[in-house]
Design a protein around this motif. Structure first.
Motif, short mmCIF file in Angstrom:
data_model
loop_
_atom_site.label_atom_id
_atom_site.label_comp_id
_atom_site.label_asym_id
_atom_site.label_seq_id
_atom_site.Cartn_x
_atom_site.Cartn_y
_atom_site.Cartn_z
N PHE A 34 0.82 -1.20 0.00
CA PHE A 34 0.00 0.00 0.00
C PHE A 34 0.87 1.26 0.00
CE2 PHE A 34 -2.33 3.34 2.33
CZ PHE A 34 -3.37 3.52 1.44
N LEU A 42 -5.07 -2.58 -5.30
CA LEU A 42 -3.85 -3.01 -5.98
C LEU A 42 -2.89 -3.66 -4.98
CD1 LEU A 42 -2.10 -3.20 -8.46
CD2 LEU A 42 -1.39 -0.83 -8.11
N GLU A 44 -3.73 -5.38 -2.46
CA GLU A 44 -4.23 -6.74 -2.24
C GLU A 44 -3.79 -7.66 -3.38
OE1 GLU A 44 -6.69 -7.13 0.52
OE2 GLU A 44 -5.91 -9.15 0.29
N ASP A 45 -3.89 -7.16 -4.60
CA ASP A 45 -3.47 -7.96 -5.76
C ASP A 45 -1.97 -8.24 -5.73
OD1 ASP A 45 -5.95 -8.28 -6.79
OD2 ASP A 45 -5.73 -6.85 -8.42
N LEU A 46 -1.20 -7.23 -5.38
CA LEU A 46 0.25 -7.42 -5.33
C LEU A 46 0.60 -8.45 -4.26
CD1 LEU A 46 1.43 -3.71 -5.70
CD2 LEU A 46 1.73 -5.53 -7.38
N GLN A 48 -1.34 -10.86 -3.23
CA GLN A 48 -1.73 -12.18 -3.76
C GLN A 48 -0.67 -12.69 -4.74
OE1 GLN A 48 -4.79 -14.32 -3.37
NE2 GLN A 48 -3.17 -15.59 -4.24
N THR A 49 -0.20 -11.82 -5.60
CA THR A 49 0.85 -12.22 -6.55
C THR A 49 2.08 -12.72 -5.83
OG1 THR A 49 0.06 -10.62 -8.18
CG2 THR A 49 2.33 -11.39 -8.41
N PHE A 51 2.29 -13.96 -2.80
CA PHE A 51 2.06 -15.24 -2.12
C PHE A 51 1.87 -16.38 -3.12
CE2 PHE A 51 1.66 -12.81 1.70
CZ PHE A 51 2.08 -13.69 2.68
N THR A 52 1.33 -16.08 -4.29
CA THR A 52 1.22 -17.12 -5.31
C THR A 52 2.60 -17.59 -5.75
OG1 THR A 52 -0.89 -16.26 -6.09
CG2 THR A 52 0.35 -17.63 -7.63
N LYS A 53 3.49 -16.65 -5.97
CA LYS A 53 4.84 -17.04 -6.38
C LYS A 53 5.58 -17.71 -5.23
CE LYS A 53 5.22 -13.74 -10.11
NZ LYS A 53 5.95 -12.65 -10.74
N ALA A 78 6.84 -7.42 -8.51
CA ALA A 78 5.48 -7.37 -9.04
C ALA A 78 5.02 -5.92 -9.15
CB ALA A 78 4.53 -8.16 -8.14
N ASP A 81 7.01 -4.27 -12.02
CA ASP A 81 6.53 -4.80 -13.30
C ASP A 81 5.15 -4.25 -13.61
OD1 ASP A 81 8.81 -6.17 -13.64
OD2 ASP A 81 8.02 -8.11 -13.01
N GLU A 82 4.32 -4.21 -12.59
CA GLU A 82 2.96 -3.72 -12.77
C GLU A 82 2.95 -2.32 -13.36
OE1 GLU A 82 -0.86 -3.86 -13.06
OE2 GLU A 82 0.22 -5.53 -12.20
N ARG A 85 3.51 -1.64 -17.13
CA ARG A 85 2.44 -1.83 -18.12
C ARG A 85 1.89 -0.47 -18.52
NH1 ARG A 85 -0.87 -6.99 -15.62
NH2 ARG A 85 0.93 -8.28 -15.27
N ARG A 88 -1.00 1.12 -16.80
CA ARG A 88 -0.88 1.35 -15.38
C ARG A 88 0.09 2.49 -15.08
NH1 ARG A 88 -4.16 0.70 -11.85
NH2 ARG A 88 -2.44 0.91 -10.41
N ARG B 20 -7.54 -10.48 2.64
CA ARG B 20 -8.11 -11.65 1.97
C ARG B 20 -7.89 -12.90 2.83
NH1 ARG B 20 -6.36 -11.85 -4.12
NH2 ARG B 20 -7.69 -10.03 -4.15
N ALA B 29 -3.33 -19.59 -5.17
CA ALA B 29 -1.94 -20.01 -5.38
C ALA B 29 -1.90 -21.46 -5.87
CB ALA B 29 -1.15 -19.86 -4.07
N TRP B 122 -7.11 -9.25 -12.06
CA TRP B 122 -6.71 -8.52 -13.26
C TRP B 122 -5.20 -8.37 -13.37
CZ3 TRP B 122 -3.83 -4.13 -12.74
CH2 TRP B 122 -3.84 -3.52 -11.48
N SER B 123 -4.52 -8.44 -12.26
CA SER B 123 -3.07 -8.21 -12.31
C SER B 123 -2.27 -9.49 -12.49
CB SER B 123 -2.63 -7.51 -11.02
OG SER B 123 -2.95 -8.31 -9.91
N GLU B 125 -0.11 -12.25 -13.89
CA GLU B 125 0.79 -12.30 -15.04
C GLU B 125 0.69 -13.67 -15.70
OE1 GLU B 125 4.50 -11.66 -13.20
OE2 GLU B 125 4.09 -9.58 -12.70
#
Lengths: 186, 274
Positions: A34, A42, A44-46, A48-49, A51-53, A78, A81-82, A85, A88, B20, B29, B122-123, B125
């Motif tokens: 934040f 955003l 939150e999305d970052l 998530q990204t 934690f996914t990686k 992330a 990179d975001e 774009r 963005r 979340r 994930a 949306w973000s 990759e």
């Protein structure tokens, strides 16, 4: 590949460890996001990204004491990179832009906070990242360099320039605002 | 320096939206990791065979061509003309919602569908998949997965848009690798779609349709069961309690819910692309 090397017991332990780590560190990571982007969605999305990686790499990380550093690195990349774009890209804010002007007296605390947040967002994102990591996340110059994938010299120069930018943006405003924000330490 | 910390702490001194849920983050994930395995299993196929090598392989045995009844233009040949315009293999991950809707709409009466995984944020990759050298990496632009139910059993219908940077192939599509058995090319309103059948390892058929694009391909796969992710021999993220299972614990569908032509029609549907 990760899936191939996992055994059935490992999978459950893996997920439990992952959830526990998320519970412990996601809030801090999202706050970092934040501060970098200024937008909770955003952020939150970052997060998530990141934690996914992190989930994909979980079994390859032997030393879990480096998880925080790894997660920060993923988050920062992330974020950077975001913002590469085209759709963005950040909009340049002029000196008389409404974003910075017009503090409503009746909502002084909230508006002051907005001024501070906007000031942070006006710093170029690379320098902003250095300032947030060094002075809010308390990382050393070496750690910041590792997270951002640059040299310590770059971190030092970006820090100096970032602080200059902040002074240019805020001037004496920060000192003036400190007493007006509830909980703020003058 | 303390001013920066103060500035940051003041900025954060607000009522932030709730974080979340950990379960949701884990599901997303796990979905991402599973997609990577699934596409490796279904798309990369034979180890050591490169896409580049495939594209220069001369056509040996042209496959038969089947035309779809209603919308299809007359099929002329299994050999794809180099002059035909081909869309590029590019799409935002969030296009998965529309693809999902199209997949569900294609289900015959008596079947219902639900998404197996949360939709992409949306973000997100593209997911990178490295192949054996000298082939370059694959990127999964989007996937949509429908769990298909007839009330008694469950199967799966999914689609993926994969980019590999290679030009759309010309010539006999059935001469390319990963064709499965019974390969042929179906003409879907002028769009050549390669179809084939693979084994699901449990005595069932997996119907695979692939539409080649500039820089990649769109693949649609229908199968009677819901696969556990086993690119190797390991349990998928969906495994609970240390054993593989179908979501919902239901058995596989008793019969195929789509024909090869119907799967091809989905892959050739222009609405599947953004």
């Amino acid at each position: 590949m990760m899936m191939r090397i996992l055994r059935r017991g490992d999978r459950r332990a893996h997920d439990e460890e992952f959830v526990a780590y998320y519970a412990a560190r996601a809030g801090h990571l999202r706050n970092t996001a934040f501060l970098l982007c200024g937008d909770w969605h955003l952020a939150e999305d970052l997060t998530q990204t990141a934690f996914t990686k992190l989930y994909r790499a979980w079994t390859r990380i032997d030393r879990h004491d480096v998880l925080d550093q790894y997660a920060r690195r993923v988050l920062l990349r992330a974020f950077l990179d975001e913002h590469r774009r085209p759709w963005r890209r950040e909009r340049a804010v002029g000196p008389h832009d409404d974003v910075l002007d017009g503090v409503a007296p009746e909502h002084r605390g909230t508006e002051d906070r907005q001024v501070l947040k906007t000031a942070l967002l006006r710093i170029p994102k690379g320098r902003r990242a250095v300032l947030v990591l060094r002075f809010w996340a308390d990382l050393s110059v070496e750690q910041v360099a590792e997270v951002l994938g640059c040299t310590t010299g770059t971190v030092k120069s970006q820090t100096a320039r970032g602080l200059d930018n902040l002074r240019d943006v805020l001037g004496d405003t920060l000192d003036e605002l400190k007493p007006t924000i509830p909980g703020g330490q003058p | 320096m303390n001013d920066v910390r103060y500035l940051c702490e003041s900025t954060l001194d607000v009522d932030a939206p709730p974080l979340r849920a950990a379960e949701e983050v884990l599901a997303i994930a796990a979905r991402s990791a599973a997609r990577r395995d699934r596409v490796v299993a279904a798309s990369v196929g034979l180890a050591g065979v490169t896409v580049v090598a495939a594209l220069v392989t001369p056509a040996l045995l042209p496959g038969p061509v089947t035309s779809l009844p209603a919308p299809a233009a007359p099929a002329t040949s299994a050999v794809v003309s180099a002059a035909a315009p081909v869309p590029s293999a590019s799409a935002p991950a969030t296009h998965d919602r529309l693809v999902y809707d199209l997949l569900v709409a294609a289900l015959p009466a008596g079947y219902t569908g639900r998404s197996r995984y949360p939709f992409a944020v949306w973000s997100r990759e593209p997911i990178r998949l490295d192949q054996a050298a000298p082939a370059g990496p694959l990127y999964i632009q989007l996937t949509a997965t429908v769990v298909v139910s007839d009330g008694r059993g469950e199967g799966q219908l999914w689609a993926a848009l994969v980019s590999d940077g290679n030009p759309a192939p010309t010539g006999d599509l059935c001469a390319l690798p990963d064709v499965g058995r019974d390969c042929r090319v179906v003409d879907v309103a002028g769009v050549p779609v390669r179809v084939g059948v693979e084994d699901d390892g449990q005595g069932g058929d997996v119907l695979v349709a692939r539409r080649y694009l500039q820089g990649g391909y769109l693949t649609v796969v229908a199968q009677r069961g819901v696969p556990a992710y086993s690119a190797g021999t390991d349990l998928p993220p969906d495994a609970v309690g240390g054993r593989q299972r179908q979501p919902g614990g239901k058995p596989a569908l008793a019969a195929a819910f789509l024909s090869l032509e119907q799967v091809a029609a989905l892959a050739g549907n222009p609405a599947m692309l953004p």
